[in-house]
Design an enzyme around this catalytic site. Structure first.
Site, mmCIF file in Angstrom:
data_model
loop_
_atom_site.group_PDB
_atom_site.id
_atom_site.type_symbol
_atom_site.label_atom_id
_atom_site.label_comp_id
_atom_site.label_asym_id
_atom_site.label_seq_id
_atom_site.Cartn_x
_atom_site.Cartn_y
_atom_site.Cartn_z
ATOM 1 N N VAL A 118 51.978 -6.705 33.647
ATOM 2 C CA VAL A 118 51.565 -6.286 34.993
ATOM 3 C C VAL A 118 50.512 -5.192 34.883
ATOM 4 C CG1 VAL A 118 52.320 -5.123 37.119
ATOM 5 C CG2 VAL A 118 53.681 -7.011 36.166
ATOM 6 N N VAL A 142 47.072 -6.669 33.753
ATOM 7 C CA VAL A 142 46.333 -7.383 34.782
ATOM 8 C C VAL A 142 45.958 -6.464 35.941
ATOM 9 C CG1 VAL A 142 46.432 -9.290 36.440
ATOM 10 C CG2 VAL A 142 47.293 -9.606 34.113
ATOM 11 N N GLU A 143 46.835 -5.562 36.304
ATOM 12 C CA GLU A 143 46.557 -4.664 37.424
ATOM 13 C C GLU A 143 45.444 -3.665 37.110
ATOM 14 O OE1 GLU A 143 47.535 -4.497 40.532
ATOM 15 O OE2 GLU A 143 49.149 -5.954 40.536
ATOM 16 N N SER A 144 45.507 -3.032 35.927
ATOM 17 C CA SER A 144 44.596 -1.906 35.663
ATOM 18 C C SER A 144 43.956 -1.922 34.280
ATOM 19 C CB SER A 144 45.363 -0.591 35.817
ATOM 20 O OG SER A 144 46.343 -0.467 34.783
#
Length: 188
Positions: free
Chosen positions: A80, A83-85
């Site tokens: 997560v 992909v997020e940051s």
């Protein structure tokens, strides 16, 4: 050295079983899967597998702590964050999401975060939210991820299915691919 996939887009395949359960994958896992989104060559050219960066290594102790504290798979948390940051603790999205877990103001408030840029608070709230979504969806990781990306209400409105939003349809397989790539990179 650990490698993480930076899979921000991919071909997306869908399969629906006899009970109506929908599965998504980045490849046809069996003949029941059909291509529903084709990645473009320009986007595919930008994909790469990259080694964990220094910020990622700096986050690892907190990832392990949060995984243990909230009983959420550390590999899922890493995926997560990837992909997020892309493991950037200073990441800020155009929609106002902040930090490694890209917390929106409402989510931060819901989990008592006083400073979304504080990495420990950001990870703690993001992981608690992810755990709540996993519980809400009875362990269905794909639906939890869709809710994390598009919102709980959106997934509910679409009958507890991944909503047909391009961003979400790219996001779910990207996180799953990142998680799978990390698991595959581990020594056997």
């Amino acid at each position: 050295m650990t490698f993480w996939a930076s899979a921000y887009a991919a071909d997306i395949y869908q399969s629906t079983d006899a009970n109506g359960a929908v599965r998504y994958a980045t490849q046809a896992l069996d003949p029941s899967f059909t291509l529903i989104f084709k990645d473009t060559p320009a986007r595919a050219a930008g994909k790469q597998v990259r080694p964990a960066t220094q910020p990622a290594l700096d986050l690892e102790p907190l990832i392990q702590e949060m995984a243990q504290r909230h009983t959420v798979d550390a590999a899922l948390i890493r995926a997560v964050i990837d992909v997020e940051s892309r493991f950037n603790p200073a990441a800020v999205s155009s929609k106002g999401a902040v930090g490694p877990m890209q917390l929106m103001p409402a989510t931060a408030s819901r989990y008592g975060v006083t400073d979304r840029t504080d990495i420990a608070q950001n990870l703690d709230a993001g992981v608690r939210y992810l755990k709540d979504l996993l519980l809400q969806h009875h362990g269905n990781v794909a639906l939890a991820l869709a809710s994390y990306n598009a919102g709980e209400g959106t997934v509910a409105r679409y009958g507890r299915r991944i909503p047909p939003y391009k961003e979400t349809m790219l996001y779910v397989p990207a996180v799953l691919s990142s998680m799978q790539a990390a698991q595959n990179a581990l020594p056997q």
